[in-house]
Structure formats: C-alpha cells, structure tokens
Design an enzyme around this catalytic site. Structure first.
Site, PDB file in Angstrom:
ATOM      1  N   HIS A  55       0.814  -1.208   0.000  1.00 20.92           N
ATOM      2  CA  HIS A  55       0.000   0.000   0.000  1.00 20.92           C
ATOM      3  C   HIS A  55       0.855   1.268   0.000  1.00 20.92           C
ATOM      4  CE1 HIS A  55      -3.697   2.188   1.002  1.00 20.92           C
ATOM      5  NE2 HIS A  55      -2.922   2.944   1.743  1.00 20.92           N
ATOM      6  N   HIS A 104     -10.460   3.243  -1.059  1.00 26.84           N
ATOM      7  CA  HIS A 104     -10.614   2.788   0.319  1.00 26.84           C
ATOM      8  C   HIS A 104     -11.488   1.542   0.275  1.00 26.84           C
ATOM      9  CE1 HIS A 104     -10.125   4.484   4.607  1.00 26.84           C
ATOM     10  NE2 HIS A 104      -8.986   4.177   4.082  1.00 26.84           N
TER      11      HIS A 104
END
Ligand code: ADP
Ligand code: MG
Lengths: 749, 81, 226, 81
Positions: A55, A104
C-alpha cells in the site's frame, strides 16, 4: 516488556523479531538489518514494515507506473507531478488546481460507513496538504450484483458514509460512478477523488528543510485506530488480525476535519509553513519519514509529546496509528507562536513534537531513550521494488473469441423496444439519483454542473467565471476483455465527458483497482492496463499527475475485473459556456458525431440481455477522440450547441433517453442509412457524442465538422413527449422515466 | 409484553467524536467535573411472548449481527424490569 | 448608508460564504461574525447559515446554541432585529427557543439534496416581504435532520397566527408536520427554514434559478424603510 | 471515578423512523416476535468526585438543558453500579 531502544537492539542482535507477522519477507528483513548495521528496534521494524507494505511502497506496481513519467506528454500546465501528495496543474489566471483519486476498498467492505467516510477524509487531506482549498469531491464506486444481499448491506453504508463525511465538510459532490457486477462481490471498490484550488504561489510540498525548524503535529489526538491496517490489511491476507489487538477500522470525525481545513487554510494564508504532510496510511511513520526524506536534513521527534486519546499506546503503536484528521507541518521557530494561535482559534490541538536537524537521520525518542535511528530515505522512498512475473492468462484467447456479435439480436420492433426499456432500467444504466441525492452538490455556491451531467463543473473565480470540470470513468468489462484497450477506453470516455461539458481536458489522475499481484495473470492485466493508459495519455496530451493503486482485490483465486478508474480534469475559461446534457428546446436538431460500428463486446446490451461477457471491446481511436473533443469545445465556446452527451455504455439509445429525461422533452429519431436500428441504438463504438443544435446554427456547425473531418449525422429532432425511433417504436417519456428511476430505490429498500 | 433493552456503545478504543464534542461543550455551559463522555445508542425492544433464555439468546444474536457492528461496537442486552 | 447583514460562522458552518455572497448580490454589505464574539459589529440583521455546526453532534444546533455570539443574537432578536436561520441556522433557532418546535431525522433517514418547490405562506415577515403571499418558488433543499415537529397545540397556533412562512409543495421531503418548511416568530423578524435560498441567487449556479434572492432584498428594504 | 448514565428517548408520541426501520428489517433477518422498537441515545458520563445528591441534581439539569431537547425527548439519569 522493557523498551526496545537502539542501544538494546545493538546489544541483543539475535533477539527474535516478528517480521513475518508484520508482512515483511525474509530478504526484506535482512535488508533492514543491512541498512541499519544491526537489528531494527521494535519501532523501526514497525516503521519499515508499514512503509514497505504494498500500500505504501507500491512495490509491485512501481516498475509499471514509471511509464506515466517516462511517456508523459509535453505539457506546460504541469506544475507538480507524480510523487507528491497530489499533482498540480496550471489552469490560468494565476490559479493552480490539484486533484487525485484514491481507493478505500477493503475498509469499506468491513465497515461500509466508516470505511467510505474515512476514504473521503483521506483524499481531502491529500489535497489540502498541497496548499489548496478543497472545492469538490467525486466517488467512483463498484458493488457486487445489485440484487445480492450483501450489496444491500454495503451500498447504503458506503453512500451514507461518503455523504456523511463529504456533506459535513461542505464539499459539493459533483460526480462519480456506480457500477454493479458480481465480480465485485466481497470486493467492493470505493474510490474517492478530490479537487483543490490555489494560487500558484500557495503550492506547498511535503518536505522538512531548514535545521531548527519545528515539527508540529496538529488535529485529532492519536488513538489506536487502524494499527496494522496498512501493513496487514493492504497486504497479502485480508483476514489476518494484525500484530496488535487494536481495531483495524478507523472512525472518522468530519467535524474535526472541517476545522482542520479552515485552520490550515488560514495558516497557509499567513505563509506560516515550510513543509506540510497529511497523516494517512502509516500515520506518523509515514509523515515523519516522508517529510525528512524529501527534505534537506534529518529530523528528531519526541514521541512523548504526541497528544494521545489512549494513554496505553506503545511507541510502536503511536508510530503506526492511523487516527484520522491529523496533519504534520514544518514551521520556522519565529512562526510557531502564530501557528499555534490559529490552531487555538479553530479549536484544533497542535503540539511541537520535534525539529528538523542538521544530520541525515530520522531519530525518534520515547521517555528520553532513542528508539529509532534510521536514514529516512530507506524508509520512505527506497523501499523494495518487485519485478513480479506476469503472463497473459490462458483463458484470454477463449474469452476474446467468444464474440458478442454472434449473440441473438431482437427479432422485431417490439422486441427492440422491450430491450431498450430493459436496458435503461438495468441497475448499471438506471438513474443513480437515489444515491446522488444523498450528496450535497450545492454547497460553496459554485457548482455549475453535477450529476447526472457528463462531467461535474465548478466555478473557481467569481469575477472571471473561470471553471474546472472533472469526470471519472472505468469499465471493468472492457478491461477484462483487453486490459490495454480497456484502460485506454476509460481515459477516452473520461476525456470525452469533460469535453462534452465544454471544458478542455488538461490532466489525469487514476485509481488502479486490481486483484493479487502474485497472480501472473493479474500482473499481466496490470502491466497491460498501465501501458495502455500511459500510451493514451501521451497521445491525448494529458499527463498523469498522480493516482493510487489498490491490489489484492480478490476472494480466493478469483480477482475482480481489472478496473482502472480514470479521472480527467478539464478547464473552461467561462462557465457560462458550459454544455449540459439536457435536450431542453423543442425543434432543435439532434446530431450524432463519430462512427458507429458493429461493436458489442463487453457492452451493456450483451450484459443486460444475454448476461454475456466476451469478444473484444470497442476499438480506440485517440486521434478521433481528440478531434471530437475539439469540436465539442469549439461548438460550446461559439454557442453552436445547446446540449451534448457522450456515448458510452448503453450506446446511443441510453444517451438519448438520458438527455430527453433531463430536459423533459422527447425526441424523434431516424435510423441513418447503412445501419440497422439495433446497431444504431446499442453499439458502443467509442469516439461518439450526440448534440442538440439550434436550427440557426445548423449550417455553421455541420460545416465546422465537415471542414475538420468529423463524421456528423443528423439523426433526429427534439420534439414531443416520447422517444420515437421512426419505423420501429415509440416510448413515452413517462414510461422511460419510471423504468429509469425506479430500479435503484426498489433494490435497496 | 416485556421490554428488552440493547445498549450499543463504541468500543473504548474507538474514537467517539460525538461524545467528545459533548464533553468539550460542558465546561462552557457551566458543567464541570465530567472527565469523559461517550455517546451510544439505546434500543428498546417490545418482545412478544416470554422473555426466556431462548428469546434472550435470539436477541443477543440480533444485537450481534444487526443492531451493533462488532468491528467497532460493544453491546449489552438487558431485560427491563 | 448600506445595510449591514451579518453571517455567523460557527465551527462546522458550511454555507457562510454562500450567504455572504447572497447578501452582497442583494445589494447589502456582508459582514462575517464569529461564534466566539459577542460583538455583532453593528449589523442590522443576522443570518445563521447552514452547515453542520459542531458536526451536528448531540443534536443539530444544540451545541452552537450556547455560543457567545448567540447570547447577543438572542437578545437582539427579542429586541426586533431581523434574524434568518437557514437549515442548521433554523435548527439553532429552535434549540434557542426563538422559534417553537424541533427538527428531527428525516422520516426516510437519508440526507436529501434536491430542488424543492415551496409556497410562500407569509409575505409579511422581514425576510419575505419581496414575495407575494401564495407565490411558488424553487430552492435547493439539503439536510438529514429536516423533519419539523411540534405538538398539536403549537402547530394550531402557528397556523392560526399565520406563522407558517413556507410550506413544501409537490411532496413532503422529510415528514415535516403539516408540510412546514419554515416558520416565523409572532413579530415576523425571526424566520427559520430548512431549504436554502442562498443557493438560488445566480442564474448559472446550482439549480440555475434565482428564487432565493428576494429573502435578502426583503430584509434590505425592510431595514431601509424602517 | 463513577459512571452516570443518561438515557434519552424520543417521547412516545413522536415518530421514530429509526426504530421503525430496525423493526421492519427484523423479520427479513429472521427475527420474529418483536412488536416495537424505539431507538434513543445513551450517554455515559465519567464523573469526577462523589456522585452525591448535589452532583446528580447538576447532571439532571445538564440533561434537561443540553443532553435532551425536552420538546421532543424524555430522559432518565442513573448511577451505574
Ligand atoms: N457515486 C456517484 N457519485 C456522484 N455522482 C455519480 C455517482 N455515480 C454516478 N454519478 C453521476 O451520475 C451521472 C451518470 O453516471 P454515468 O452513467 O457513470 O456517467 P457516464 O456514463 O457519462 O460516465 C454522472 O453525472 C456521474 O457523475
Ligand atoms: Mg457521460
């Protein structure tokens, strides 16, 4: 447990460390030891693990993303490129615009409301950190099958979360997408984008320079939120509970963020910061190491000074915490007092937690003892890079051979009519008003266009009427059929949407949502899609200024459709010239721009009528897209058209129905020579749009298209209260309206 | 008919912005001495039939799967006297 | 001398800049007021703008109502100064008991943003004099706590005294009792409504209608002739 | 530190769409036999010092003027054991 200080780590080189649990690979752990010349402390290990996660480090995608820089088109507008919190482009009159889209996804599956809400919060802070006032948000969304029970749980929560947070911040929501497909079951995609505006001189960067300058942490207190979220959640397995028993979900406080925005803008206004960074994934670990890494010197931080919500947090946890609504600023000592004063005015807690140092190390202390001593670049910018193997999946050929053109077509006019109704009522083509009506699109008083227009548009200068527009698009079905072309189609559609609104496309942000990079087939999709997007950006002259990658969107061995979502930002000199989609004036002529071919692979028709996905997606012709864009922009500027709507999924008939419903007027259509009614209505050939032209402008408009070589076909007239396809069928607007508008509410109550 | 109450509160480690806002406002209103405020939800259920162990077990299940999101919330089930 | 109209900014107020713009477009001098200041800077009228002051935590308007600026606003409103509460401002006015009743979660439980048709029922207040009684206007509506409730006695009284200032037309968007969109106090100087006139003051922006401008011209006229 | 709980519920005559939505969803989720659901708020206050009559009176006042809007809501103050 005693504190694992740097000294202790040096003295106990052989102590066991949970690097594997933290998501590090053996060789990565070994590299950390090599960098430090000793074993890392617990805090250091936490920092490296989180910053070297997929990430934060983009380790699987980096080698492919490089193309966006390597192939970037010459573009004078680019002021800040990839690598900062968000890219910045010049939009004229001294204004600069920054924008970006982020994902998200997984948090929104676990806790739809908070996951989506904090997604909005995060992207808004990114934009704020560039020095800009956030002026609008967009939200491209993907859910599982519309009638799946879990969609009923996830969708309303996500929508309420995006609305709850964005509305409370006072940011108009001006666009997005809602797409349903079983492939997103268990892996919904919640992408959120934000646009910010500033003057050129207000651009701020995330760097810590100037020894002696203070490091100020301000905003919410630090709690145990999302600890391990970044490293574990966004890492290999989704169900691992992480290194600590702390919650993986963050809860957002939009009120706090609103104060943070106003407070920060006032601080910018008085030129009080030398560098600034928002706290997002990886919290303080990320902010301190990135600021120090991008700066000129080192940094020293006293963790004891961090205001806590939970006094039991360990130093590692404080470093990893993803508590929302926090920012980190670098401030000259003489300006600290004023900085704190403004924070006090806005009820924002602000604390000096450290300072920029002469050295080249990031040093962090806890109870007076050193627990971190690292070269910041190795944490923030020199993480691992993987060259993951990739290979075209075996099934790709068979998928492409399964031509949608061979599917049975409607047998007569009655069936054609029925299929049109079915199409406009299908969840993906139906009106999304039930969703978008939960978003404030009026706040700030500058919204020129919002849903269901082709692009959202906001005025950024009240005196000159300068405005910016944005559209986001992506088609996972096209991209699954051919990732290279699919990514280009996403860009082409978004570009076309912006041009249809009358704005000139300027630059691109993207959010690349894919499955597991450890699957060579997925990696191939990723490689092809990034190559396609980079090539297309070069051709269209719209550089990628930043974006986001979300991998591991898959359940077991089954990945989502590769879903690159592309956001195009455009600029318009005078928002009075904007073009809406509504057919509002009886008697105006409807023209089709572009060529219509037999292209049904991945089409909405093939999905809705045959539940089919196969063949090739529509062909891309970027020169044609560019020409179409130029015509749409010129026609808008010179007042030749009153409405324009791009053609994409659902084809011509979908666009006509939307323009008619929006304007409350019907249309009489004639099938052009050489096309079957079926192909005319349902083909998804790219590079097309429909426009409505006042009769007085007809000649001027068609001459312009003719002179510049854009195929233009008169296909009908705005008239009456029904959509009529001559010789085929008529559909009353009221019936179309019902079909189009009742689907989504019925699915979700 | 019996009343069963389900109290749902955010887990202690989870941020409670509402409770915080309330707490911060109290001194301004002249109320001192409140060290912390947490705000949660209270559900009052009117239950048909006897509230025996079986019924309570079902309500517990309902709270767990529906009334509370146990990722962020704790809950308590009580029979109101 | 130009009329000075103040717009209060509470923490979490969102539509303050829009309201200031509307005041300016109507021809008055917009003045920013800050929640911590009791001083109203000698304004002639006050707008409590929309938004989520204090995040709407506890109840919409409940925390703002106790701010220093509200002490003066309440005092001045009682003395006859024109005060307009839009959306969150309306909620603050009911929480302050300057207007009766309360605002609750919409009956469908969702935030709703749409163009809303209204009927101006009372064109004699400080904020509605430039409308005709019975006039139909369209302005944006956007809220989640917009359901107006009061007990029957209060409702009857409001109706009897002509204090229902605006009613929803073409469908009640949130379950407000008796379709009430806005009310006034008995004196007509304090008006509150849920829809947003300040978002309907420019032809190109928002819904493209300017039906809301008359709120602001009304108060200017009222103050000039007063 | 003692905990005082303030429960705030809508008055019975006021429509509670949240409670209704919960109740309507229950049978779909397989939970039967719940005749009515009302949803309210629960505040947990951590009180510094002794919770004597005086303190309770002050909390009562706080509930009345601030935590609840008595136009629409009822409240109960309880000391948690
Ligand atoms: N989640 C969303 N949030 C905001 N706007 C949305 C959302 N989903 C769809 N929209 C808006 O609805 C309209 C129709 O969407 P879509 O059919 O995807 O447009 P297009 O096909 O032109 O890209 C657009 O204005 C789009 O911005
Ligand atoms: Mg479009």
């Amino acid at each position: 447990m005693s504190l694992d200080t740097v000294k202790h780590a040096t003295d106990t080189p052989d102590a066991d460390q949970p690097w594997a649990e933290l998501g590090l690979k053996e060789d990565e752990y070994a590299r950390i030891r090599e960098i430090l010349g000793r074993r890392p402390t617990g805090a250091e290990l936490a920092m490296y693990s989180v910053m070297w996660s997929e990430h934060c480090s983009y380790k699987s995608s980096k080698v492919h993303l490089k193309q966006f820089g390597d192939k970037a088109p010459e573009n004078d507008a680019m002021l800040v490129g990839i690598g900062e919190n968000a890219g910045v482009v010049d939009v004229g009159q001294g204004y600069a615009v920054t924008f970006k889209v982020e994902s998200h996804n997984h948090p929104s599956y676990i806790e739809p409301y908070q996951g989506a809400a904090t997604g909005v919060g995060g992207i808004v802070r990114d934009i704020l950190a560039m020095g800009a006032r956030p002026v609008a948000v967009v939200d491209p969304l993907r859910f599982g099958a519309a009638d799946h029970p879990d969609t009923k749980r996830v969708l309303p929560g996500v929508v309420a979360g995006i609305g709850g947070y964005g509305n409370c911040l006072g940011l108009p929501n001006i666009g997005g997408e809602v797409v349903f497909d079983p492939c997103y079951q268990g892996n919904p995609l919640v992408n959120a984008g934000c646009i910010g505006v500033m003057k050129h001189e207000d651009i701020h960067l995330a760097q810590a320079s100037g020894p002696g300058n203070k490091v100020i942490l301000y905003g919410a207190r630090t709690g145990g939120d999302g600890i391990g979220g970044v490293s574990v959640l966004a890492s290999e397995t989704f169900d691992a509970t992480g290194p600590a028993k702390r919650p993986a979900v963050q809860v957002g406080d939009p009120f706090q963020e609103k104060l943070l925005i106003e407070c920060t803008l006032e601080i910018f206004g008085e030129k009080l910061v030398a560098g600034i960074q928002d706290l997002g994934g990886a919290g303080l670990s990320c902010a301190t190491s990135e600021l120090a890494s991008a700066g000129s010197g080192g940094m020293r931080v006293d963790l004891d000074t961090v205001p806590l919500r939970d006094a039991t947090l360990s130093p590692e946890e404080i470093l990893m915490s993803e508590s929302q609504e926090r920012m980190c600023a670098i401030v000259e000592p003489a300006k600290v007092a004023r900085f704190l004063e403004i924070c006090e005015k806005w009820d924002v807690i602000a604390t000096v937690i450290g300072e920029v140092t002469e050295g080249e190390r990031l040093e962090i202390f806890w109870h007076g003892e050193q627990i971190v001593d690292v070269p910041p670049r190795t944490v923030a910018h020199e993480g691992p890079v993987y060259h993951r193997p990739y290979a075209r999946p075996e099934w790709q050929d068979a998928l492409q051979a399964d031509d949608a053109g061979k599917l049975p077509r409607p047998a007569g006019s009655a069936e054609l009519r029925e299929q049109v109704l079915k199409l406009v009522a299908s969840p993906n083509q139906a009106s999304k008003a039930w969703i978008t009506d939960q978003y404030d699109r009026f706040v700030q008083g500058n919204t020129v266009l919002a849903q269901p227009e082709d692009a959202g548009m906001v005025r950024i200068d009240e005196k000159t009427n300068l405005g910016v527009a944005m559209a986001t698009d992506g088609n996972g079905r096209y991209t699954k059929l051919d990732p290279y072309t699919g990514a280009q189609l996403a860009l082409a559609e978004s570009y076309r949407n912006v041009a249809a609104s009358g704005a000139r496309p300027l630059a691109v942000s993207d959010c690349l949502n894919f499955g597991s990079p450890e699957d060579p087939g997925v990696m191939w999709q990723f490689a092809e899609a990034t190559r396609g997007l980079a090539d297309a950006c070069l051709k269209l002259g719209t550089p990628v200024t930043g974006g986001n990658v979300s991998l591991y969107n898959q359940t077991g061995d089954t990945a989502i459709h590769p879903t690159p979502v592309v956001a195009v930002l455009g600029v318009i000199d005078d928002v009075n010239r904007r073009t809406p989609i509504a057919f509002a004036e009886e008697g105006q002529l409807i023209y089709l721009l572009g060529d219509t071919k037999e292209e049904f692979g991945g089409s909405a028709w093939s999905q809705v009528i045959h539940d089919h996905l196969g063949g090739l997606p529509p062909a891309v012709d970027l020169d044609r897209e560019k020409l179409l864009g130029e015509i749409l922009i010129s026609a808008s500027r010179d007042g030749m058209i009153d409405a324009a709507h791009d053609l994409s999924d659902g084809g011509l008939v979908q666009a006509v129905v939307e323009s008619c419903l929006r304007g409350g007027k019907g249309a009489r259509l004639v099938v052009p020579d050489g096309l079957s009614a079926f192909t005319f209505l349902f083909s998804e050939s790219a590079g097309r749009a429909i426009v409505s032209v006042p009769r007085s402008e007809e000649l001027r408009f068609t001459d312009m298209c003719g002179a510049r070589g854009l195929p233009v076909t008169r296909i009908g007239v705005v008239d009456g209260e029904e959509v009529e396809v001559q010789g085929e069928f008529t559909l009353p607007l009221a019936e179309l309206k019902r079909a189009h508008e009742e689907t989504i509410p019925a699915l979700l109550v | 008919m019996a009343r069963v109450v389900v109290d749902v509160m955010l887990k202690p480690e989870i941020l409670d912005p509402q409770g915080q806002a309330v707490q911060r406002a109290l001194p301004r209103l002249g109320f001192d001495g409140i060290a912390d405020v947490r705000q949660g939800k209270r559900f009052e259920l009117e239950v048909e039939g006897p509230v025996d162990e079986d019924a309570l077990a079902r309500i517990h299940k309902m709270a767990e799967t529906f009334l509370a999101n146990t990722v962020i919330e704790d809950f308590v089930v009580r029979v109101e006297s | 001398m130009t009329t000075r109209v103040g717009v209060v900014t509470f923490p979490g107020t969102l539509d303050d800049r829009d309201s200031l713009r509307a005041v300016r477009l109507a021809g008055a001098e917009p003045v920013s007021l800050w929640h911590r200041d009791k001083d109203l800077k000698q304004v002639d009228a006050v707008v409590l703008a929309g938004g989520f002051s204090y995040g709407d935590y506890l109840r919409a308007g409940a925390i703002s109502r106790f701010s220093p600026v509200m002490e003066t606003v309440i005092e001045q409103a009682r003395a006859g100064m024109p005060v307009l509460g839009i959306c969150n401002g309306f909620q603050i006015l009911t929480e302050s008991h300057l207007l009766p009743g309360a605002m609750l979660r919409n009956n469908h439980l969702h935030f709703i943003c749409r163009d809303q048709k209204l009927r101006v029922e009372n064109a004699e207040t400080a904020w509605t004099a430039d409308y005709e009684a019975g006039q139909e206007i369209s302005v944006p509506l956007k809220n989640i706590d917009g359901r107006y409730v009061a007990d029957e006695r209060v409702l009857d009284e409001l109706e009897a005294e002509g204090r229902v200032a605006f009613r929803y037309l073409d469908g009640n968007p949130n379950g407000s009792l008796r379709d009430i969109a806005g009310i006034t106090n008995a004196e007509g100087n304090v008006v509150g409504l849920m829809p947003h006139p300040e978002h309907a003051v420019e032809p190109l922006i928002g819904t493209g209608r300017t039906d809301g401008l008359a709120f602001f011209t009304s108060v200017i006229k009222k103050l000039v002739t007063a």
